[in-house]
Design a protein around this motif. Structure first.
Motif, PDB file in Angstrom:
ATOM      1  N   ALA A  12     -47.613  71.458 -14.839  1.00  0.00           N
ATOM      2  CA  ALA A  12     -48.753  70.780 -14.220  1.00  0.00           C
ATOM      3  C   ALA A  12     -48.412  70.300 -12.819  1.00  0.00           C
ATOM      4  O   ALA A  12     -49.234  70.403 -11.901  1.00  0.00           O
ATOM      5  N   ALA A  16     -50.149  71.668  -9.494  1.00  0.00           N
ATOM      6  CA  ALA A  16     -50.847  70.723  -8.626  1.00  0.00           C
ATOM      7  C   ALA A  16     -50.350  70.829  -7.184  1.00  0.00           C
ATOM      8  O   ALA A  16     -51.134  70.704  -6.239  1.00  0.00           O
ATOM      9  N   GLY A  21     -56.026  73.821  -9.497  1.00  0.00           N
ATOM     10  CA  GLY A  21     -56.581  72.679 -10.221  1.00  0.00           C
ATOM     11  C   GLY A  21     -56.787  72.933 -11.698  1.00  0.00           C
ATOM     12  O   GLY A  21     -56.454  72.104 -12.533  1.00  0.00           O
ATOM     13  N   GLY A  22     -57.355  74.085 -12.055  1.00  0.00           N
ATOM     14  CA  GLY A  22     -57.643  74.371 -13.456  1.00  0.00           C
ATOM     15  C   GLY A  22     -56.378  74.489 -14.295  1.00  0.00           C
ATOM     16  O   GLY A  22     -56.303  73.974 -15.412  1.00  0.00           O
ATOM     17  N   GLU A  25     -54.789  70.966 -14.626  1.00  0.00           N
ATOM     18  CA  GLU A  25     -55.507  70.118 -15.587  1.00  0.00           C
ATOM     19  C   GLU A  25     -55.239  70.545 -17.018  1.00  0.00           C
ATOM     20  O   GLU A  25     -55.059  69.714 -17.908  1.00  0.00           O
ATOM     21  N   GLY A  26     -55.214  71.842 -17.253  1.00  0.00           N
ATOM     22  CA  GLY A  26     -54.946  72.347 -18.605  1.00  0.00           C
ATOM     23  C   GLY A  26     -53.542  72.001 -19.082  1.00  0.00           C
ATOM     24  O   GLY A  26     -53.352  71.543 -20.211  1.00  0.00           O
ATOM     25  N   ALA A  28     -51.637  69.613 -17.939  1.00  0.00           N
ATOM     26  CA  ALA A  28     -51.500  68.157 -18.068  1.00  0.00           C
ATOM     27  C   ALA A  28     -52.133  67.661 -19.360  1.00  0.00           C
ATOM     28  O   ALA A  28     -51.586  66.771 -20.022  1.00  0.00           O
ATOM     29  N   SER A  29     -53.261  68.238 -19.746  1.00  0.00           N
ATOM     30  CA  SER A  29     -53.899  67.799 -20.995  1.00  0.00           C
ATOM     31  C   SER A  29     -53.075  68.209 -22.213  1.00  0.00           C
ATOM     32  O   SER A  29     -52.938  67.434 -23.159  1.00  0.00           O
ATOM     33  N   LYS A  32     -50.132  65.866 -22.375  1.00  0.00           N
ATOM     34  CA  LYS A  32     -50.535  64.533 -22.837  1.00  0.00           C
ATOM     35  C   LYS A  32     -50.710  64.515 -24.354  1.00  0.00           C
ATOM     36  O   LYS A  32     -50.254  63.591 -25.028  1.00  0.00           O
TER      37      LYS A  32
END
Length: 53
Positions: A12, A16, A21-22, A25-26, A28-29, A32
């Protein structure tokens, strides 16, 4: 599982930096979600672990 979390966090951050971006974000999610699963399993193992006295 912690290794997966760290690899997705690194992915991520790299995505970044390069502006994807996509992908960032994927990753990072996913990182998490894996992080919270790891924390829950760690807490469960603390309470159910064998105590050496």
């Amino acid at each position: 599982m912690l290794r997966w979390t760290i690899s997705f966090i690194i992915l991520a951050i790299v995505a970044a930096i390069f502006g994807f971006g996509g992908i960032a974000e994927g990753a990072a999610s996913i990182a998490k979600i894996l992080f919270f699963i790891f924390i829950v399993l760690f807490v469960i193992s603390l309470f159910t672990g064998k105590k050496k006295i």
